[in-house]
Design an enzyme around this catalytic site. Structure first.
Site, PDB file in Angstrom:
ATOM      1  N   ALA A  42       0.701  -1.014  -0.095  1.00 49.52           N
ATOM      2  CA  ALA A  42      -0.003   0.021  -0.012  1.00 49.52           C
ATOM      3  C   ALA A  42       0.962   1.287   0.052  1.00 49.52           C
ATOM      4  CB  ALA A  42      -1.002  -0.053   1.346  1.00 49.52           C
ATOM      5  N   PHE A  43       0.232   2.316  -0.399  1.00 43.03           N
ATOM      6  CA  PHE A  43       1.216   3.579  -0.593  1.00 43.03           C
ATOM      7  C   PHE A  43       1.711   3.976   0.559  1.00 43.03           C
ATOM      8  CE2 PHE A  43      -2.983   5.427   0.417  1.00 43.03           C
ATOM      9  CZ  PHE A  43      -2.654   6.635   1.057  1.00 43.03           C
ATOM     10  N   LYS A  44       0.829   3.634   1.774  1.00 46.80           N
ATOM     11  CA  LYS A  44       1.291   4.143   3.046  1.00 46.80           C
ATOM     12  C   LYS A  44       2.515   3.630   3.722  1.00 46.80           C
ATOM     13  CE  LYS A  44      -3.702   5.246   3.815  1.00 46.80           C
ATOM     14  NZ  LYS A  44      -4.816   5.064   4.362  1.00 46.80           N
ATOM     15  N   ASP A  45       3.274   2.626   2.899  1.00 41.00           N
ATOM     16  CA  ASP A  45       4.407   2.098   3.511  1.00 41.00           C
ATOM     17  C   ASP A  45       5.474   3.224   3.644  1.00 41.00           C
ATOM     18  OD1 ASP A  45       3.858  -0.756   3.955  1.00 41.00           O
ATOM     19  OD2 ASP A  45       3.956  -1.130   1.853  1.00 41.00           O
ATOM     20  N   THR A  61      -3.594   2.157   6.284  1.00 38.59           N
ATOM     21  CA  THR A  61      -2.893   2.593   7.322  1.00 38.59           C
ATOM     22  C   THR A  61      -2.362   1.928   8.443  1.00 38.59           C
ATOM     23  OG1 THR A  61      -3.917   4.771   6.847  1.00 38.59           O
ATOM     24  CG2 THR A  61      -2.777   4.751   8.888  1.00 38.59           C
TER      25      THR A  61
END
Length: 430
Positions: A105-108, A139
């Protein structure tokens, strides 16, 4: 670099204080005192720079001298230890895949950057910090993975029961160690409200609470890196760049606007939402009104009152006309999303999950106004996280990536709560 509260500009703190506090004492979000554009030469030669070099130059003014350059470079290198490929989907339309990190996920990126900043600030301190975070999906997993085993940091994740996918839930409930999960009987907005209330509770001040949601500057600001990476790859086309972000709490697109303020040549932004359309309605009426969140198939965007929108308004001095020059917002139904997922797959073979598809829909709408532009939509999570939607919609079976396979056979461990008082009691005995 200092930061001020958006509720009181005289409430000023350092980068370290802003990261540790998460939210200002007056409930305001922190915002940098200045955003100084990068030199033209940086953009003229950006294609010759590595991702790590680009990210360091973009972020260093926001950290200032509070983390030495050598340490900050190491933090950036560890944060960006995976790829960010651009994949062509249509003529002049690309997907920027942000799901190749450890939790897909982009939240990494934000979670890894923030965890390493906190680890640096806490390196010589035996005092415990408690990271309290609400999640609508990805998240939680990203924060859990990013902070797993970090010295002096405990993590407590609130998520809405039954409103995240099975894989998302497993990523935040199966790691153990310093990671704990609270399953809330409610929606994401209820989780976020509990987190904000805890920050303001005098009885909990000794718990040293901070947040890893995008309200925290160390989680939010690194998200601007994506936009620099897209420009680096597409600069050769010499066309206006339109970037569409599937938007829930508006952290990604807000970070993109910071990148534009730094001088990044982005012609226009599109905030694409699902049925949670507070911002599209604001652009129509000029009046912002928070709404109760609505459950959709793009659950990570089920936010009725996006926290970061106030930061976007700050960057445009609350001038709607100036805002509209750079920013458009559209909302789409689940039915439109499912239909377009099928279209994308049929026409290009590309597998988009619901959130990315909402971004694609918004981008296609805006490209009607920019006929000679390159369009990018952010694909924020791997389709495997939404296999119960993707597989029947597209009639395919998705292979299980190794990052996901590692959590599928682990036991879920969570504590169910219904109210803020239960959260408070948990924290007091945590």
């Amino acid at each position: 670099m200092n930061y001020y509260s958006l509720n009181n500009k005289s409430n000023i703190v350092s980068f370290q204080e802003a990261v540790i506090q998460g939210l200002a004492s007056d409930k305001g979000l922190f915002f940098p005192e200045s955003i100084v554009a990068l030199p033209d030469s940086f953009f003229e030669h950006i294609e010759h720079l590595s991702h790590e070099e680009i990210a360091f130059e973009a972020i260093k003014q926001f950290v200032g001298n509070e983390i030495p350059a050598s340490e900050l470079k190491q933090i950036v290198n560890e944060t960006l230890s995976f790829d960010f490929p651009l994949v062509k989907v249509d003529d002049n339309v690309f997907s920027l895949e942000l799901f190749h990190g450890p939790t897909m996920a982009f939240k990494d990126v934000g979670a890894r950057f923030m965890s390493r900043c906190l680890a640096y600030f806490n390196r010589n301190d035996d005092k415990k910090i408690t990271v309290l975070v609400a999640t609508s999906g990805d998240t939680g997993g990203a924060v859990a993975n990013g902070f797993l085993g970090v010295k002096g940091v405990d993590v407590l994740i609130l998520y809405p029961s039954g409103k995240v996918s099975d894989i998302q839930e497993r990523q935040l409930t199966t790691l153990g160690q310093n990671i704990k999960a609270l399953e809330v009987d409610g929606f994401f907005d209820d989780c976020q409200d509990m987190v904000k209330k805890a920050f303001m509770d005098a009885d909990l001040q000794h718990k040293n609470l901070t947040s890893a949601n995008s309200i925290n500057i160390a989680r939010w600001l690194p998200q601007m890196f994506y936009f620099f990476f897209a420009y680096k790859e597409l600069k050769k086309y010499n066309k206006p760049l339109i970037i569409a972000c599937p938007s829930g709490n508006f952290g990604n697109i807000c970070a993109g606007i910071v990148a534009k303020k730094l001088g990044l040549p982005i012609a226009h932004f599109v905030a694409a939402t699902n049925a949670n359309d507070a911002v599209p309605q604001f652009l129509k009426s000029g009046n912002y009104s928070a709404k109760p969140s609505v459950a959709t198939i793009s659950n990570a965007m089920d936010v009725g009152n996006p926290s970061n929108f106030i930061r976007i308004q700050e960057m445009y001095n609350n001038d709607l006309k100036a805002f509209e020059k750079d920013f458009t917002s559209y909302s789409f139904t689940d039915e439109e999303t499912l239909f377009e997922m099928q279209n994308i797959y049929t026409n290009s073979g590309y597998i988009a999950e619901p959130h990315g598809t909402v971004g694609y829909l918004g981008l296609k709408c805006e490209l009607e106004n920019f006929h000679n532009a390159i369009g990018v939509f952010l694909e924020t999570a791997h389709p495997i996280k939404f296999l119960d939607i993707v597989e029947p919609t597209l009639g395919i079976i998705l292979p299980i990536p190794k990052q996901i396979e590692s959590v599928l056979n682990k036991d879920k461990k969570s504590t169910k709560i219904k109210s803020y008082s239960e959260l408070k009691n948990y924290l007091l005995t945590f």
